[in-house]
Motif scaffolding. Structure first.
Motif, mmCIF file in Angstrom:
data_model
loop_
_atom_site.group_PDB
_atom_site.id
_atom_site.type_symbol
_atom_site.label_atom_id
_atom_site.label_comp_id
_atom_site.label_asym_id
_atom_site.label_seq_id
_atom_site.Cartn_x
_atom_site.Cartn_y
_atom_site.Cartn_z
ATOM 1 N N ILE A 8 1.074 1.709 -6.673
ATOM 2 C CA ILE A 8 1.904 0.524 -6.401
ATOM 3 C C ILE A 8 2.887 0.860 -5.295
ATOM 4 O O ILE A 8 3.665 1.812 -5.402
ATOM 5 C CB ILE A 8 2.650 0.076 -7.673
ATOM 6 C CG1 ILE A 8 1.645 -0.270 -8.765
ATOM 7 C CG2 ILE A 8 3.550 -1.113 -7.377
ATOM 8 C CD1 ILE A 8 2.271 -0.596 -10.088
ATOM 9 N N SER A 9 2.862 0.077 -4.239
ATOM 10 C CA SER A 9 3.738 0.341 -3.093
ATOM 11 C C SER A 9 5.058 -0.425 -3.164
ATOM 12 O O SER A 9 6.081 0.041 -2.683
ATOM 13 C CB SER A 9 3.017 -0.022 -1.784
ATOM 14 O OG SER A 9 2.617 -1.385 -1.802
ATOM 15 N N SER A 10 5.046 -1.618 -3.771
ATOM 16 C CA SER A 10 6.254 -2.427 -3.866
ATOM 17 C C SER A 10 7.274 -1.767 -4.798
ATOM 18 O O SER A 10 6.942 -1.393 -5.933
ATOM 19 C CB SER A 10 5.913 -3.826 -4.383
ATOM 20 O OG SER A 10 7.090 -4.577 -4.624
ATOM 21 N N TYR A 11 8.515 -1.651 -4.344
ATOM 22 C CA TYR A 11 9.549 -0.957 -5.114
ATOM 23 C C TYR A 11 9.839 -1.658 -6.440
ATOM 24 O O TYR A 11 9.812 -1.037 -7.504
ATOM 25 C CB TYR A 11 10.824 -0.857 -4.274
ATOM 26 C CG TYR A 11 12.036 -0.418 -5.054
ATOM 27 C CD1 TYR A 11 12.161 0.898 -5.490
ATOM 28 C CD2 TYR A 11 13.066 -1.317 -5.351
ATOM 29 C CE1 TYR A 11 13.269 1.305 -6.207
ATOM 30 C CE2 TYR A 11 14.178 -0.907 -6.067
ATOM 31 C CZ TYR A 11 14.271 0.405 -6.492
ATOM 32 O OH TYR A 11 15.359 0.807 -7.206
ATOM 33 N N ARG A 43 6.896 -1.555 -8.810
ATOM 34 C CA ARG A 43 6.657 -0.192 -9.289
ATOM 35 C C ARG A 43 7.606 0.164 -10.441
ATOM 36 O O ARG A 43 7.178 0.699 -11.468
ATOM 37 C CB ARG A 43 6.822 0.799 -8.144
ATOM 38 C CG ARG A 43 6.453 2.229 -8.509
ATOM 39 C CD ARG A 43 6.383 3.109 -7.266
ATOM 40 N NE ARG A 43 7.663 3.234 -6.597
ATOM 41 C CZ ARG A 43 7.983 2.678 -5.433
ATOM 42 N NH1 ARG A 43 7.091 1.944 -4.795
ATOM 43 N NH2 ARG A 43 9.182 2.854 -4.895
ATOM 44 N N GLN A 45 13.815 4.386 -2.579
ATOM 45 C CA GLN A 45 12.738 3.448 -2.805
ATOM 46 C C GLN A 45 11.374 3.987 -2.352
ATOM 47 O O GLN A 45 10.365 3.328 -2.539
ATOM 48 C CB GLN A 45 13.027 2.125 -2.079
ATOM 49 C CG GLN A 45 14.274 1.420 -2.576
ATOM 50 C CD GLN A 45 14.445 0.050 -1.955
ATOM 51 O OE1 GLN A 45 13.580 -0.436 -1.236
ATOM 52 N NE2 GLN A 45 15.586 -0.579 -2.235
ATOM 53 N N ASP A 46 11.357 5.154 -1.796
ATOM 54 C CA ASP A 46 10.123 5.768 -1.332
ATOM 55 C C ASP A 46 9.228 6.106 -2.530
ATOM 56 O O ASP A 46 9.649 6.864 -3.412
ATOM 57 C CB ASP A 46 10.435 7.041 -0.546
ATOM 58 C CG ASP A 46 9.186 7.694 0.023
ATOM 59 O OD1 ASP A 46 8.124 7.053 0.003
ATOM 60 O OD2 ASP A 46 9.280 8.843 0.480
ATOM 61 N N PRO A 47 8.008 5.566 -2.606
ATOM 62 C CA PRO A 47 7.137 5.859 -3.757
ATOM 63 C C PRO A 47 6.776 7.331 -3.857
ATOM 64 O O PRO A 47 6.587 7.866 -4.954
ATOM 65 C CB PRO A 47 5.898 4.992 -3.497
ATOM 66 C CG PRO A 47 5.920 4.706 -2.034
ATOM 67 C CD PRO A 47 7.359 4.642 -1.658
ATOM 68 N N LYS A 48 6.695 8.013 -2.705
ATOM 69 C CA LYS A 48 6.342 9.427 -2.732
ATOM 70 C C LYS A 48 7.406 10.241 -3.456
ATOM 71 O O LYS A 48 7.093 11.197 -4.174
ATOM 72 C CB LYS A 48 6.173 9.952 -1.305
ATOM 73 C CG LYS A 48 5.666 11.397 -1.231
ATOM 74 C CD LYS A 48 5.533 11.866 0.200
ATOM 75 C CE LYS A 48 4.438 11.085 0.921
ATOM 76 N NZ LYS A 48 4.217 11.614 2.301
#
Length: 204
Positions: free
Chosen positions: A141-144, A147, A59-62
């Motif tokens: 977008i930070s929310s999994y 996103r 779930q990490d956006p990076k």
């Protein structure tokens, strides 16, 4: 009896070759545009599926963005190299054919010869443009959950546009082509997401 004399009109060979060259140029432009649309569609589907697949595991956006960027670079390079080799092979065949033709025809057809470098650059750029859509959609977008949804929605909109434009260039039914491309993209995203979910759960 009256005799009817037939008058034969002779068209200069230069005009024939100019018309032939113009027809070849129009055909080449159409092929270039269709190839660009297909390349952009390829970049869009592959990078979107890759990012969604990574998102199914982490779930990490990076992680999603880095994987998408790596896929963009690798895919653009692969497309460029593949297109360069393919068009260079086509160029060798056409040059050999021109050598067997007369000099006049060769001069008329030289402008219509394919350029491997231009083809490689166009293919790479088209892939990069398509791949940029999911990257830009996910970048801020930070929310999994949001996103994943935004990436899928942005990709779906772009798929519909690419499908319709490709149909217009190919003079095919626009609606049918757009739906076909859209369904194909959804299938690729769903399969990738589902398989990665199974991998995460330890069932694969």
């Amino acid at each position: 009896m009256a005799t009817i004399t037939e008058t034969k009109l002779t068209i200069p060979s230069s005009e024939i070759h100019e018309a032939h060259a113009e027809e070849m140029n129009c055909s080449n432009r159409s092929q270039w545009l269709r190839a660009a649309i297909l390349g952009a569609n390829d970049g869009l589907v592959s990078i979107t599926s890759l990012m969604i697949g990574i998102g199914a595991v982490k779930q990490d956006p990076k992680a999603m963005i880095l994987s998408g960027f790596a896929g963009l670079v690798a895919g653009a390079c692969s497309m460029a190299i593949g297109e360069f080799i393919s068009v260079y092979s086509q160029l060798d065949i056409e040059v050999a054919q021109l050598k067997r033709d007369s000099k006049v025809e060769a001069l008329a057809d030289q402008e219509s010869l394919p350029s491997p470098v231009q083809a490689a650059m166009a293919s790479s750029m088209a892939f990069s443009i398509g791949a940029s859509v999911p990257l830009l959609a996910a970048g801020f977008i930070s929310s999994y959950e949001v996103r994943i949804g935004v990436v899928a929605a942005a990709a779906s909109l772009a798929l519909a546009v690419f499908g319709c434009v490709g149909a217009l260039l190919g003079k095919a039914p626009v609606l049918r082509a757009g739906i076909r491309v859209l369904i194909g993209g959804w299938a690729a995203m769903a399969v990738t997401f589902g398989l990665m979910k199974l991998f995460r759960s330890g069932r694969l």
